[in-house]
Scaffold this motif. Structure first.
Motif, PDB file in Angstrom:
ATOM      1  N   ASP A   1      15.995 -16.465-146.845  1.00 19.20           N
ATOM      2  CA  ASP A   1      15.308 -17.704-147.200  1.00 19.20           C
ATOM      3  C   ASP A   1      13.904 -17.463-147.733  1.00 19.20           C
ATOM      4  O   ASP A   1      13.299 -18.363-148.324  1.00 19.20           O
ATOM      5  CB  ASP A   1      15.247 -18.644-145.994  1.00 19.20           C
ATOM      6  N   ASP A   2      13.381 -16.252-147.550  1.00 16.96           N
ATOM      7  CA  ASP A   2      12.068 -15.939-148.105  1.00 16.96           C
ATOM      8  C   ASP A   2      12.147 -15.553-149.575  1.00 16.96           C
ATOM      9  O   ASP A   2      11.115 -15.479-150.259  1.00 16.96           O
ATOM     10  CB  ASP A   2      11.403 -14.811-147.320  1.00 16.96           C
TER      11      ASP A   2
ATOM     12  N   GLN B   1      25.608 -24.733-144.745  1.00 19.98           N
ATOM     13  CA  GLN B   1      24.469 -25.514-144.273  1.00 19.98           C
ATOM     14  C   GLN B   1      24.039 -25.112-142.866  1.00 19.98           C
ATOM     15  O   GLN B   1      22.846 -25.126-142.543  1.00 19.98           O
ATOM     16  CB  GLN B   1      24.810 -27.001-144.315  1.00 19.98           C
ATOM     17  N   GLN B   2      25.011 -24.763-142.042  1.00 18.84           N
ATOM     18  CA  GLN B   2      24.711 -24.443-140.649  1.00 18.84           C
ATOM     19  C   GLN B   2      24.262 -22.998-140.444  1.00 18.84           C
ATOM     20  O   GLN B   2      23.808 -22.640-139.346  1.00 18.84           O
ATOM     21  CB  GLN B   2      25.937 -24.721-139.775  1.00 18.84           C
ATOM     22  N   ASN B   3      24.359 -22.188-141.497  1.00 16.24           N
ATOM     23  CA  ASN B   3      24.066 -20.769-141.334  1.00 16.24           C
ATOM     24  C   ASN B   3      22.966 -20.268-142.265  1.00 16.24           C
ATOM     25  O   ASN B   3      22.897 -19.082-142.569  1.00 16.24           O
ATOM     26  CB  ASN B   3      25.336 -19.943-141.535  1.00 16.24           C
ATOM     27  N   THR B   4      22.106 -21.179-142.704  1.00 19.77           N
ATOM     28  CA  THR B   4      20.985 -20.754-143.540  1.00 19.77           C
ATOM     29  C   THR B   4      19.830 -21.731-143.398  1.00 19.77           C
ATOM     30  O   THR B   4      20.035 -22.906-143.054  1.00 19.77           O
ATOM     31  CB  THR B   4      21.397 -20.659-145.023  1.00 19.77           C
ATOM     32  N   GLN B   5      18.640 -21.220-143.656  1.00 22.25           N
ATOM     33  CA  GLN B   5      17.455 -22.076-143.716  1.00 22.25           C
ATOM     34  C   GLN B   5      17.075 -22.386-145.172  1.00 22.25           C
ATOM     35  O   GLN B   5      16.096 -23.086-145.426  1.00 22.25           O
ATOM     36  CB  GLN B   5      16.279 -21.396-143.009  1.00 22.25           C
ATOM     37  N   ILE B   6      17.857 -21.852-146.104  1.00 27.17           N
ATOM     38  CA  ILE B   6      17.643 -22.139-147.524  1.00 27.17           C
ATOM     39  C   ILE B   6      18.138 -23.554-147.808  1.00 27.17           C
ATOM     40  O   ILE B   6      19.193 -23.953-147.307  1.00 27.17           O
ATOM     41  CB  ILE B   6      18.408 -21.135-148.408  1.00 27.17           C
ATOM     42  N   PRO B   7      17.416 -24.355-148.598  1.00 24.49           N
ATOM     43  CA  PRO B   7      17.949 -25.670-148.980  1.00 24.49           C
ATOM     44  C   PRO B   7      19.317 -25.520-149.650  1.00 24.49           C
ATOM     45  O   PRO B   7      19.526 -24.611-150.453  1.00 24.49           O
ATOM     46  CB  PRO B   7      16.901 -26.203-149.972  1.00 24.49           C
TER      47      PRO B   7
ATOM     48  N   ASP C   1      15.596 -19.626-153.290  1.00 23.96           N
ATOM     49  CA  ASP C   1      15.018 -20.966-153.207  1.00 23.96           C
ATOM     50  C   ASP C   1      16.043 -22.077-153.030  1.00 23.96           C
ATOM     51  O   ASP C   1      15.703 -23.158-152.554  1.00 23.96           O
ATOM     52  CB  ASP C   1      14.196 -21.236-154.473  1.00 23.96           C
TER      53      ASP C   1
ATOM     54  N   GLU D   1      20.636 -15.280-145.191  1.00 28.08           N
ATOM     55  CA  GLU D   1      19.496 -14.918-144.345  1.00 28.08           C
ATOM     56  C   GLU D   1      18.204 -14.719-145.143  1.00 28.08           C
ATOM     57  O   GLU D   1      17.129 -14.582-144.562  1.00 28.08           O
ATOM     58  CB  GLU D   1      19.812 -13.630-143.580  1.00 28.08           C
TER      59      GLU D   1
END
Length: 471
Positions: free
Chosen positions: A208-209, A227-233, A212, A206
């Motif tokens: 992602d701010d 992959q489906q549970n984060t906005q982090i690359p 990186d 969670e």
């Protein structure tokens, strides 16, 4: 040794984020010296590391007996004195790699006195979630430090004692080195953080701010969950369904050695071969001897109908083991065994072999054995795998063997990094523009001055133009 569990995950990530800014400025000399200090600490603490690892292995063997763990997992988990020596060598090899930071990748003159440079820099804070191998923790930490990245480490619970002692040694070694260094840019505290609870993974995903890049190492299902549970690359290291194709123009003696090494040398890793494809024109000559070699090494062979038919017709009392081949199923073609099991299929052409790899492979590593350069070129150019070999074992797909020092994983994706991910895969770049008072208005409008856009072979030197002007 340091405590690793009293802080919240959020606090650990915040400390890593602050450390990343300092680590990016740390000299290669300091980073490399700290890595050598890690190797020294591992060398001096074999007994403690092996004692912790023994606790993990004992528990894993209990769960193996109960049917909850696989033998592959136990094999990957176990450390030994010789394996620790290999880990030390790997760590030192990372330290001896060229500095991946500060390299001028391009230099372009936009105008006289206006120069644009693209230079390599760390990614920042990387999060890693990996499987049972405790040596992965050391590899990832060393590569992260060499590349100037702060790192969040999350190993599997099955290796918790091993991971904890190794992390503590790493943290203490770099802290002690920094304390004795007279450099202003010594390695900062907090550059490496260990998280241990499964719930901490969701917390990390969670953030992602602050984080990186996330690098998961595990099954396809696990990587897909990340992959489906984060906005982090996400830079995914997934399973390896690797192939060796024995062409109709192969040297069969060479093919036997390659297929044997690719399966038997170390079957529990992702670059071990899982399926051997054999051209029908050489199948009768190749298969009996190959399967006998496998049988001598206790490899379970599963074959398609043609393979089994050839082996049964060729079998005699002396080599009856070659006839004892189970039928291969559709599931076999897409399975990463990670064990002394291999599937074999006879194909009618190189195109059929390519189609099989494309259909069932994981885009990890595939190899062709052939004396035909034309066939090799066709096979290698037709596949979308991260690594494709000619006349070599798939086991060469490894960061250390590629000369990368080590690897954080093998990426089967295409974005940012592919194959064994070493130091270059842990860097990105920044643009630095060196000017002399230029403004955009000069290059806009009816009387706009044209840009030069001339590439040149210069290296970025911060402030050079100001220095030149003052002289």
């Amino acid at each position: 040794m340091s405590e690793t569990t009293e802080k919240s995950t959020e606090t650990k990530v915040a400390e890593a984020e602050r450390a990343a800014l300092s680590l990016a400025k740390c000299s290669d000399e300091e980073r490399s010296a700290a890595i050598h200090a890690i190797a020294d600490a591992i060398a001096a603490n074999h007994e403690e590391i092996l004692a912790a690892n023994e606790r993990d292995v004992e528990k894993a063997e209990e769960l193996l007996a109960a049917g909850e763990y696989s033998q592959v997992l136990v094999d990957r988990l176990e450390l030994s004195a010789s394996k620790l020596e290999s880990i030390e060598s790997m760590v030192r090899s990372v330290a001896e790699q060229d500095d991946p930071l500060g390299e001028t990748q391009t230099a372009r003159k936009l105008d006289e006195g206006l120069e644009l440079y693209r230079c390599s820099v760390p990614i920042g804070v990387v999060g890693t979630i990996f499987e049972s191998r405790p040596d992965a923790l050391v590899q990832i930490a060393a590569l992260s430090l060499k590349s100037g990245n702060a790192v969040i480490l999350k190993g599997g619970s099955e290796a918790s004692h091993s991971n904890r002692v190794l992390f503590d040694l790493i943290e203490d070694a770099t802290a002690e080195h920094a304390a004795t260094s007279d450099s202003a840019d010594a390695v900062p505290d907090g550059w490496a953080q260990l998280i241990e609870a499964r719930a901490d993974v969701d917390t990390v995903l969670e953030m992602d701010d602050s984080i990186d890049l996330v690098m998961p190492r595990g099954s396809s299902e696990f990587v897909e969950y990340i992959q489906q549970n984060t906005q982090i690359p996400v830079l995914g290291h997934t399973e390896g369904v690797c192939h060796v194709y024995v062409d109709d123009e192969a040297d069969l003696s060479m093919a036997t050695e390659i297929a044997y090494d690719a399966k038997v040398q170390y079957p529990a890793v992702c670059n071990a071969v899982e399926t051997v494809l054999v051209h029908e024109d050489v199948a009768e000559s190749f298969l009996p001897g190959m399967v006998e070699r496998y049988a001598d090494a206790d490899v379970e062979v599963r074959g398609d109908e043609t393979t089994r038919s050839i082996l049964e017709s060729e079998a005699s009392e002396a080599d009856a083991a070659t006839a004892n081949v189970a039928p291969a199923t559709e599931e076999d073609w897409q399975t990463e065994y990670g064990d002394l099991i291999v599937s074999i299929r006879v194909v009618d052409s190189i195109e059929t072999a390519v189609d099989h790899v494309t259909t069932y492979g994981s885009k990890h590593t595939d190899s062709i054995v052939t004396d035909s350069s034309e066939h090799a070129r066709l096979f290698m150019r037709s596949l979308d795998s991260a690594s494709v070999f000619h006349n070599a074992s798939t086991r060469f797909a490894d960061g250390y063997r590629y000369g990368l020092g080590a690897e954080v994983g093998i990426s089967t994706g295409k974005i940012h990094a592919r194959g064994p991910v070493g130091l270059d895969g842990l860097t990105t770049y920044q643009y630095y523009l060196e000017g002399d008072g230029q403004i955009v208005g000069t290059y806009a409008g009816a009387d706009a001055k044209p840009f030069l856009h001339e590439d040149f072979g210069g290296e970025w030197e911060p402030g050079r133009r100001s220095t030149d002007r003052s002289q």
